[in-house]
Design a protein around this motif. Structure first.
Motif, PDB file in Angstrom:
ATOM      1  N   THR A  15       0.833  -1.202   0.000  1.00  0.00           N
ATOM      2  CA  THR A  15       0.000   0.000   0.000  1.00  0.00           C
ATOM      3  C   THR A  15       0.867   1.251   0.000  1.00  0.00           C
ATOM      4  O   THR A  15       1.804   1.359   0.781  1.00  0.00           O
ATOM      5  CB  THR A  15      -0.908   0.021   1.250  1.00  0.00           C
ATOM      6  N   ALA A  16       0.521   2.177  -0.887  1.00  0.00           N
ATOM      7  CA  ALA A  16       1.121   3.518  -0.920  1.00  0.00           C
ATOM      8  C   ALA A  16      -0.054   4.489  -1.039  1.00  0.00           C
ATOM      9  O   ALA A  16      -0.323   5.026  -2.110  1.00  0.00           O
ATOM     10  CB  ALA A  16       2.093   3.653  -2.076  1.00  0.00           C
ATOM     11  N   THR A  17      -0.790   4.680   0.058  1.00  0.00           N
ATOM     12  CA  THR A  17      -2.061   5.401   0.011  1.00  0.00           C
ATOM     13  C   THR A  17      -1.952   6.838  -0.453  1.00  0.00           C
ATOM     14  O   THR A  17      -2.870   7.364  -1.056  1.00  0.00           O
ATOM     15  CB  THR A  17      -2.757   5.374   1.388  1.00  0.00           C
ATOM     16  N   ALA A  18      -0.842   7.487  -0.185  1.00  0.00           N
ATOM     17  CA  ALA A  18      -0.719   8.893  -0.544  1.00  0.00           C
ATOM     18  C   ALA A  18       0.235   9.126  -1.704  1.00  0.00           C
ATOM     19  O   ALA A  18       0.566  10.265  -2.007  1.00  0.00           O
ATOM     20  CB  ALA A  18      -0.250   9.694   0.667  1.00  0.00           C
ATOM     21  N   GLY A  19       0.693   8.077  -2.356  1.00  0.00           N
ATOM     22  CA  GLY A  19       1.693   8.316  -3.382  1.00  0.00           C
ATOM     23  C   GLY A  19       1.750   7.263  -4.462  1.00  0.00           C
ATOM     24  O   GLY A  19       0.815   6.502  -4.675  1.00  0.00           O
ATOM     25  N   ASN A  20       2.901   7.239  -5.112  1.00  0.00           N
ATOM     26  CA  ASN A  20       3.164   6.350  -6.233  1.00  0.00           C
ATOM     27  C   ASN A  20       3.948   5.133  -5.757  1.00  0.00           C
ATOM     28  O   ASN A  20       4.569   5.160  -4.702  1.00  0.00           O
ATOM     29  CB  ASN A  20       3.992   7.094  -7.283  1.00  0.00           C
ATOM     30  N   ALA A  21       3.942   4.072  -6.585  1.00  0.00           N
ATOM     31  CA  ALA A  21       4.731   2.881  -6.277  1.00  0.00           C
ATOM     32  C   ALA A  21       5.308   2.298  -7.551  1.00  0.00           C
ATOM     33  O   ALA A  21       4.686   2.363  -8.616  1.00  0.00           O
ATOM     34  CB  ALA A  21       3.890   1.840  -5.552  1.00  0.00           C
ATOM     35  N   SER A  22       6.505   1.723  -7.420  1.00  0.00           N
ATOM     36  CA  SER A  22       7.151   0.996  -8.512  1.00  0.00           C
ATOM     37  C   SER A  22       7.551  -0.370  -7.991  1.00  0.00           C
ATOM     38  O   SER A  22       8.137  -0.488  -6.910  1.00  0.00           O
ATOM     39  CB  SER A  22       8.408   1.735  -8.994  1.00  0.00           C
ATOM     40  N   ALA A  34      -3.371 -12.824  -2.524  1.00  0.00           N
ATOM     41  CA  ALA A  34      -3.295 -12.007  -1.297  1.00  0.00           C
ATOM     42  C   ALA A  34      -2.364 -10.818  -1.479  1.00  0.00           C
ATOM     43  O   ALA A  34      -2.203 -10.009  -0.567  1.00  0.00           O
ATOM     44  CB  ALA A  34      -2.821 -12.865  -0.127  1.00  0.00           C
ATOM     45  N   GLY A  35      -1.748 -10.671  -2.633  1.00  0.00           N
ATOM     46  CA  GLY A  35      -0.771  -9.614  -2.883  1.00  0.00           C
ATOM     47  C   GLY A  35      -1.358  -8.404  -3.573  1.00  0.00           C
ATOM     48  O   GLY A  35      -0.769  -7.883  -4.527  1.00  0.00           O
ATOM     49  N   ASP A  36      -2.500  -7.930  -3.106  1.00  0.00           N
ATOM     50  CA  ASP A  36      -3.105  -6.745  -3.698  1.00  0.00           C
ATOM     51  C   ASP A  36      -2.183  -5.536  -3.530  1.00  0.00           C
ATOM     52  O   ASP A  36      -1.528  -5.378  -2.503  1.00  0.00           O
ATOM     53  CB  ASP A  36      -4.452  -6.437  -3.051  1.00  0.00           C
ATOM     54  N   VAL A  37      -2.161  -4.688  -4.555  1.00  0.00           N
ATOM     55  CA  VAL A  37      -1.354  -3.468  -4.536  1.00  0.00           C
ATOM     56  C   VAL A  37      -2.296  -2.284  -4.671  1.00  0.00           C
ATOM     57  O   VAL A  37      -3.073  -2.214  -5.634  1.00  0.00           O
ATOM     58  CB  VAL A  37      -0.315  -3.456  -5.677  1.00  0.00           C
ATOM     59  N   THR A  38      -2.248  -1.364  -3.711  1.00  0.00           N
ATOM     60  CA  THR A  38      -3.120  -0.188  -3.718  1.00  0.00           C
ATOM     61  C   THR A  38      -2.260   1.058  -3.586  1.00  0.00           C
ATOM     62  O   THR A  38      -1.444   1.159  -2.674  1.00  0.00           O
ATOM     63  CB  THR A  38      -4.130  -0.244  -2.551  1.00  0.00           C
ATOM     64  N   VAL A  39      -2.454   1.993  -4.515  1.00  0.00           N
ATOM     65  CA  VAL A  39      -1.702   3.244  -4.495  1.00  0.00           C
ATOM     66  C   VAL A  39      -2.673   4.417  -4.576  1.00  0.00           C
ATOM     67  O   VAL A  39      -3.802   4.268  -5.047  1.00  0.00           O
ATOM     68  CB  VAL A  39      -0.675   3.314  -5.649  1.00  0.00           C
ATOM     69  N   GLY A  40      -2.210   5.581  -4.138  1.00  0.00           N
ATOM     70  CA  GLY A  40      -2.990   6.799  -4.277  1.00  0.00           C
ATOM     71  C   GLY A  40      -2.626   7.562  -5.540  1.00  0.00           C
ATOM     72  O   GLY A  40      -3.360   8.430  -5.983  1.00  0.00           O
ATOM     73  N   VAL A  59      -5.519  -7.973  -7.161  1.00  0.00           N
ATOM     74  CA  VAL A  59      -6.003  -6.685  -7.650  1.00  0.00           C
ATOM     75  C   VAL A  59      -4.908  -5.640  -7.448  1.00  0.00           C
ATOM     76  O   VAL A  59      -4.342  -5.529  -6.369  1.00  0.00           O
ATOM     77  CB  VAL A  59      -7.273  -6.234  -6.899  1.00  0.00           C
ATOM     78  N   SER A  60      -4.635  -4.864  -8.500  1.00  0.00           N
ATOM     79  CA  SER A  60      -3.767  -3.694  -8.404  1.00  0.00           C
ATOM     80  C   SER A  60      -4.628  -2.488  -8.734  1.00  0.00           C
ATOM     81  O   SER A  60      -5.293  -2.472  -9.777  1.00  0.00           O
ATOM     82  CB  SER A  60      -2.601  -3.782  -9.376  1.00  0.00           C
ATOM     83  N   SER A  61      -4.621  -1.484  -7.845  1.00  0.00           N
ATOM     84  CA  SER A  61      -5.523  -0.361  -8.057  1.00  0.00           C
ATOM     85  C   SER A  61      -4.910   0.952  -7.614  1.00  0.00           C
ATOM     86  O   SER A  61      -4.051   1.000  -6.741  1.00  0.00           O
ATOM     87  CB  SER A  61      -6.836  -0.589  -7.306  1.00  0.00           C
ATOM     88  N   SER A  62      -5.399   2.023  -8.262  1.00  0.00           N
ATOM     89  CA  SER A  62      -5.135   3.374  -7.820  1.00  0.00           C
ATOM     90  C   SER A  62      -6.458   3.894  -7.288  1.00  0.00           C
ATOM     91  O   SER A  62      -7.472   3.861  -7.995  1.00  0.00           O
ATOM     92  CB  SER A  62      -4.642   4.259  -8.964  1.00  0.00           C
ATOM     93  N   THR A  63      -6.451   4.352  -6.040  1.00  0.00           N
ATOM     94  CA  THR A  63      -7.688   4.814  -5.427  1.00  0.00           C
ATOM     95  C   THR A  63      -8.143   6.149  -5.998  1.00  0.00           C
ATOM     96  O   THR A  63      -9.292   6.539  -5.796  1.00  0.00           O
ATOM     97  CB  THR A  63      -7.528   4.938  -3.898  1.00  0.00           C
ATOM     98  N   GLY A  64      -7.284   6.815  -6.713  1.00  0.00           N
ATOM     99  CA  GLY A  64      -7.632   8.083  -7.350  1.00  0.00           C
ATOM    100  C   GLY A  64      -7.681   7.896  -8.851  1.00  0.00           C
ATOM    101  O   GLY A  64      -8.256   6.943  -9.364  1.00  0.00           O
ATOM    102  N   SER A  82      -7.241  -1.709 -11.791  1.00  0.00           N
ATOM    103  CA  SER A  82      -8.391  -0.822 -11.650  1.00  0.00           C
ATOM    104  C   SER A  82      -7.961   0.589 -11.248  1.00  0.00           C
ATOM    105  O   SER A  82      -7.217   0.771 -10.283  1.00  0.00           O
ATOM    106  CB  SER A  82      -9.336  -1.390 -10.580  1.00  0.00           C
ATOM    107  N   THR A  83      -8.445   1.593 -11.992  1.00  0.00           N
ATOM    108  CA  THR A  83      -8.149   2.987 -11.693  1.00  0.00           C
ATOM    109  C   THR A  83      -9.184   3.894 -12.344  1.00  0.00           C
ATOM    110  O   THR A  83      -9.826   3.503 -13.332  1.00  0.00           O
ATOM    111  CB  THR A  83      -6.742   3.384 -12.195  1.00  0.00           C
ATOM    112  N   GLY A  84      -9.317   5.101 -11.809  1.00  0.00           N
ATOM    113  CA  GLY A  84     -10.115   6.131 -12.465  1.00  0.00           C
ATOM    114  C   GLY A  84      -9.317   6.825 -13.549  1.00  0.00           C
ATOM    115  O   GLY A  84      -9.843   7.646 -14.293  1.00  0.00           O
ATOM    116  N   GLY A  85      -8.024   6.492 -13.652  1.00  0.00           N
ATOM    117  CA  GLY A  85      -7.137   7.038 -14.677  1.00  0.00           C
ATOM    118  C   GLY A  85      -7.047   6.094 -15.866  1.00  0.00           C
ATOM    119  O   GLY A  85      -8.033   5.499 -16.288  1.00  0.00           O
ATOM    120  N   ASP A  86      -5.837   5.929 -16.382  1.00  0.00           N
ATOM    121  CA  ASP A  86      -5.599   5.121 -17.580  1.00  0.00           C
ATOM    122  C   ASP A  86      -4.674   3.950 -17.270  1.00  0.00           C
ATOM    123  O   ASP A  86      -3.900   3.994 -16.317  1.00  0.00           O
ATOM    124  CB  ASP A  86      -4.974   5.986 -18.680  1.00  0.00           C
TER     125      ASP A  86
END
Length: 181
Positions: A15-22, A34-40, A59-64, A82-86
């Motif tokens: 989880t990187a709730t407030a930022g980016n991840a690589s 069980a290895g879901d990745v969530t970023v802001g 699931v890999s997702s951007s919450t924004g 999954s993302t609201g972006g691209d």
């Protein structure tokens, strides 16, 4: 996270709730259910010398509205991005549906690029790449494009999809994408 001397296995939540991840590997990247990745922000996953395999249910997702890029020199087996972006999925080999627990790509716009095929014909293995996108641009080198979109779909130009590459010191560098028609 970097595994520049081999493979990277994501077996637990990242989880990187407030930022980016690589997530970078010189070999393969595997993502357990069980290895879901969530970023802001943006998410950059790169298997520089192998495949990316998401286990069905991962699931890999951007919450924004951050962009997601999955890049591999080999195959990419998708569970859910999954993302609201691209989203850009770029495989030197094939892009494969690795299960039907979730929609494979949920985004505003998507680019699916494969040296082989994007998905497989209905009834073959897990078949079509399931999407929920507004605009799709796809390119398959030696194979076909097999996609099932759940809403009205525009096939056309998708502008460059950029992500931020985060280094081990936490500094971000833009990884510029390219437009795809």
């Amino acid at each position: 996270l970097s595994a520049l001397g081999g493979d990277l296995a994501i077996n637990n939540t990242v989880t990187a709730t407030a930022g980016n991840a690589s997530l970078l590997a010189s070999g393969n990247v595997t993502q357990a259910a069980a290895g879901d990745v969530t970023v802001g922000g943006t998410l950059d996953v790169n298997a520089q010398g192998g495949n990316i395999t998401m286990t069905d249910g991962a699931v890999s997702s951007s919450t924004g509205s951050g962009n997601i890029r999955y890049l591999a020199t080999g195959d990419i087996s998708l569970a859910s991005l999954s993302t609201g972006g691209d989203v850009r999925v770029d495989a030197g080999g094939n892009i494969i549906d690795n299960g039907d627990t979730d929609v494979d790509v949920i985004a505003n716009n998507a680019q699916l690029v494969a040296g082989g095929s994007v998905g497989e014909p209905q009834g073959t293995n897990n078949g079509l790449i399931d999407t929920t996108v507004t605009t799709l641009a796809a390119s398959a080198g030696t194979g076909g494009v097999y996609v099932d979109n759940s809403t009205a779909l525009t096939l056309g130009n998708v502008a460059a999809i950029n992500v931020n590459r985060i280094d081990t010191a936490g500094a971000a560098t833009v990884q510029a994408g390219s437009a795809l028609a």
